[in-house]
Write an enzyme that holds these catalytic residues in place. Structure first.
Site, PDB file in Angstrom:
ATOM      1  CG  LEU A 138      38.327 -83.272 -56.181  1.00 53.34           C
ATOM      2  CD1 LEU A 138      39.049 -83.262 -54.675  1.00 53.34           C
ATOM      3  CD2 LEU A 138      39.093 -84.542 -56.969  1.00 53.34           C
ATOM      4  N   GLY A 144      39.674 -77.381 -61.454  1.00 49.50           N
ATOM      5  CA  GLY A 144      39.074 -78.394 -62.103  1.00 49.50           C
ATOM      6  C   GLY A 144      40.590 -79.588 -62.175  1.00 49.50           C
ATOM      7  CB  SER A 145      43.250 -80.086 -64.751  1.00 49.27           C
ATOM      8  OG  SER A 145      42.295 -80.312 -65.626  1.00 49.27           O
ATOM      9  CG  LEU A 247      38.830 -88.728 -58.846  1.00 48.00           C
ATOM     10  CD1 LEU A 247      39.493 -87.572 -58.971  1.00 48.00           C
ATOM     11  CD2 LEU A 247      37.332 -88.442 -59.569  1.00 48.00           C
ATOM     12  NE  ARG A 276      20.193 -94.140 -96.917  1.00 48.15           N
ATOM     13  CZ  ARG A 276      19.404 -93.519 -97.172  1.00 48.15           C
ATOM     14  NH1 ARG A 276      18.069 -93.516 -97.272  1.00 48.15           N
ATOM     15  NH2 ARG A 276      19.471 -92.030 -97.831  1.00 48.15           N
ATOM     16  N   GLY A 347      24.103 -91.156 -91.831  1.00 41.79           N
ATOM     17  CA  GLY A 347      23.771 -89.864 -92.543  1.00 41.79           C
ATOM     18  C   GLY A 347      22.913 -88.877 -91.505  1.00 41.79           C
ATOM     19  CD  GLU A 371      35.009 -89.733 -62.547  1.00 39.57           C
ATOM     20  OE1 GLU A 371      36.300 -90.100 -62.045  1.00 39.57           O
ATOM     21  OE2 GLU A 371      34.067 -89.772 -62.200  1.00 39.57           O
ATOM     22  CB  THR A 373      41.010 -83.049 -69.385  1.00 37.31           C
ATOM     23  OG1 THR A 373      42.389 -82.859 -69.185  1.00 37.31           O
ATOM     24  CG2 THR A 373      40.323 -82.307 -68.366  1.00 37.31           C
ATOM     25  CG  ASP A 375      44.654 -82.439 -73.588  1.00 41.71           C
ATOM     26  OD1 ASP A 375      44.521 -83.198 -74.506  1.00 41.71           O
ATOM     27  OD2 ASP A 375      44.234 -81.047 -73.956  1.00 41.71           O
TER      28      ASP A 375
END
Lengths: 392, 289
Positions: A138, A144-145, A247, A276, A347, A371, A373, A375
């Site tokens: 797609l 993209g978006s 999607l 640890r 660490g 799939e 973003t 945002d």
């Protein structure tokens, strides 16, 4: 950390909400991951050598198309089972879950929903078995978006179509036997086509140099006047809504899947903090480390409740795309934050492949973008509550 | 002709996770307090059978288990992992069977099936006798290969098998029919398969069907593979004197938790005198030298 010591977090006794069948499915996939994925995944990621042989074993184990009826080779399971399968796969690695998401939700699902009986019979059983690998096209280099403005086109020519265009960021591109491709017809309507490997003018170069999902194949799909027989057009897929439905199914699986990655990071960090010692005390005894661990568990628990309820709604056919957006967005961010925090607890050791944490963290950087973003999903919620679209 | 494999499997109390209430005051095993599991080496036996099925076209795996009605769980578990069918050998008259009576009973059941290959775990974790497999082979008059680690090659007439022995391995060939017992160093069993889980989740034994409130009649008619048959003493045509308590010369006096006393272990350091002591012990016990 060995697989056998992994203890999945279940602070709110979520297991009581699951049926025996759910728990059996989960344990079968968990065992499969321990046996097939855990022993090889660090090296596969380090070397960027995707374990493509797993496609067939996943098929043999009933991991593909769990919600597809048994008649077509699926397992006929409910959506909570699908979610649990994704969760266990992603505890192994997001790349493995991605491959299963694509096969189940982005290839089998559209053929099952929009395909003809002949297409279902031809492709679904073989996809379910893992004999065929599928991919989904797609996203384009410049869309993209905003897939609605795609430039990939089909035009009718006699008894077939001619396909031109290109797709990018395609999971399983170069290893796929079939590609579920979305293109606009001459009237500008988005249609779905099954493009088969070996068709003239079709190539699928691989994308290299990734720092994320290194155990997954990613690439392009290039169509240069590819002749597509009419029988390869999905008759019932018309408009952008069709690929978005796929999607949606995949995003639902992601919302569950990332809980697996987060749980493993949390479990690893918790264990490490109780082994640890610094300043003669286990680091888990320090307030700052406890804060990290307590917040991780809180967020995992919230995420579990979110997807469980969403799964119930989906089983009843009451979920909306907007609900799925919220869960995908919330849970992926949750998992990414936990991976980063877990890396800090461990660490310097946390940056090595002695622990699975950094691998998960790098993978999740893709998951938060693909799939939909992070945002865009927020703006989908914004749109849903105000009625005003903010992204165009 | 299909290649018939019988896998002998036992449901056992999980003695690997013994809690403080694992034993009753009289020294017998408190089965209620221990979860019932698939005997680990029997599960490995199943894997050997599944590996044969992967290689040989038209192979059939039949699970035989003997125990109370709930032992049917073992058959379902095996079906989830790829077995073809199973029989539960259950009858009150079998209660109290020792290895002699058990092997008598199982041998009768195996005879009814006439398999090419019988695979069993080496031993069960509740008794650790390792006697049942060999006794069955003896009663059936077929060869036995114990301590199997891997079946290397298989055809209808012959198997090539690697055995794990105390000081190495041995590769043997043996004609079918034969019985093998599987050692703990063999491959672990593959996990349950999600599709098979869905296929067999409603598999029920005859006893279970009598207890079920739900009506299974239609389902059992449409999917006959879901009905798990039970074999009683009468079905096997067994001699009642030879089974159960009357057929069992073994009498269990007491079961005890073995606690190794301090006097049985020695702490050694890297000092010369300790190393000399260790060398002497190893030579005396013929481990080295």
């Amino acid at each position: 950390m060995t697989a056998s010591t992994y203890k999945p977090p279940d602070y709110y006794l979520m297991d009581e909400l699951l049926s025996d069948e759910h728990k059996m499915i989960r344990s079968s996939v968990r065992d499969w991951v321990n046996r097939e994925v855990k022993p090889i995944i660090e090296e596969a990621s380090q070397l960027n050598e995707p374990p493509t042989h797993l496609m067939e074993t996943m098929g043999e184990n009933g991991i593909f198309g769990p919600f597809i009826p048994e008649k077509y080779g699926g397992a006929g399971l409910d959506y909570i089972s699908y979610g649990l399968i994704m969760q266990e796969l992603e505890r192994g690695d997001s790349a493995i879950r991605s491959a299963a998401s694509v096969q189940s939700s982005l290839v089998m699902f559209p053929i099952y929903i929009f395909g003809s009986d002949a297409q279902k019979a031809q492709f679904l059983p073989r996809l379910a078995k893992g004999e065929l690998t599928g991919c989904f096209g797609l996203t384009e280099p410049n869309h993209g978006s905003d897939p609605g403005n795609m430039i990939t086109r089909i035009r009718e020519k006699g008894d077939h179509f001619i396909l031109d265009g290109a797709k990018l960021w395609i999971t399983n591109s170069s290893i796929a036997d079939i590609a579920m491709v979305w293109a606009k017809d001459e009237k500008g309507v988005v249609r779905g086509l099954i493009v088969e490997k070996g068709m003239e003018g079709f190539s699928a170069p691989e994308t290299h140099d990734k720092w994320s999902l290194r155990a997954s194949v990613t690439g392009e799909l290039v169509f240069d006047g590819v002749k597509i027989p009419r029988k390869n057009l999905l008759p019932k897929a018309k408009g952008l809504r069709s690929p978005l439905m796929c999607l949606n199914s995949a995003r639902y699986g992601i919302a569950w899947g990332v809980i697996g990655a987060a749980s493993e990071c949390y479990d690893t960090a918790l264990r490490y903090s109780l082994q640890r010692k610094q300043f003669d005390r286990f680091i888990g005894s320090f307030q700052l480390q406890q804060k990290k661990l307590a917040e991780m568990l809180t967020e995992i628990t919230k995420a579990q409740l979110l997807v469980w309820r969403l799964g119930e709604l989906k089983n009843q056919g009451k979920e909306t795309a907007q609900m799925v957006s919220m869960a995908k967005r919330n849970n992926v961010k949750m998992a990414l934050d936990i991976a980063r925090e877990a890396r800090q607890i461990i660490g310097a050791m946390g940056i090595t492949s002695n622990y699975p944490v950094m691998r998960h963290m790098m993978n999740l950087e893709s998951v938060i973008t693909y799939e939909g973003t992070h945002d865009i999903h927020l703006l989908i919620t914004g749109h849903d509550i105000t009625g005003i679209q903010a992204f165009k | 002709m299909s290649f018939k494999i019988v896998v002998l499997a036992k449901q056992v109390p999980d003695t690997r996770n013994v809690g403080k209430d694992a034993m009753k005051a009289d020294g017998t095993v408190n089965r209620g307090a221990l979860p019932a599991i698939f005997n680990p080496e029997d599960l490995q036996a199943l894997e050997q059978a599944l590996m044969v099925k992967d290689q040989v076209e038209d192979a059939e795996i039949i699970i035989l288990t003997m125990g109370p009605p709930r032992a049917v769980e073992i058959i379902r578990e095996a079906l989830y992992r790829g077995a073809t069918s199973g029989y539960l050998i259950t009858d009150r008259k079998f209660a109290g069977s020792d290895t002699l009576a058990t092997s008598y009973t199982l041998a009768l059941a195996v005879k009814k099936i006439q398999p090419h290959l019988v695979i069993a775990g080496r031993q069960a974790i509740d008794g650790d006798t390792a006697q049942v497999g060999p006794q069955i082979a003896q009663k059936l008059g077929i060869p036995q290969v114990t301590y199997t680690e891997q079946i290397l090659d298989v055809n209808l007439d012959e198997l090539k098998i690697r055995r794990r022995l105390e000081r190495g391995v041995e590769v043997v060939k043996c004609k079918t029919p034969l019985l093998i017992t599987v050692h703990s160093s063999a491959a672990e069993c593959r996990p349950r398969n999600a599709k098979l889980l869905m296929k067999y989740k409603h598999a029920r034994s005859v006893s279970e069907l009598q207890e079920e409130s739900k009506d299974y009649t239609e389902m059992m008619t449409n999917k006959p593979y879901l009905r798990l048959e039970e074999w009683s003493v009468a079905d096997l045509g067994a001699d009642e004197e030879a089974l159960g308590l009357s057929g069992s010369p073994t009498k269990v006096k007491k079961i005890e938790n073995v606690v190794l006393a301090k006097k049985e272990s020695v702490n050694l350091t890297t000092e010369d005198k300790d190393i000399d002591y260790l060398m002497k012990e190893l030579i005396d016990s013929h481990v080295i030298g």
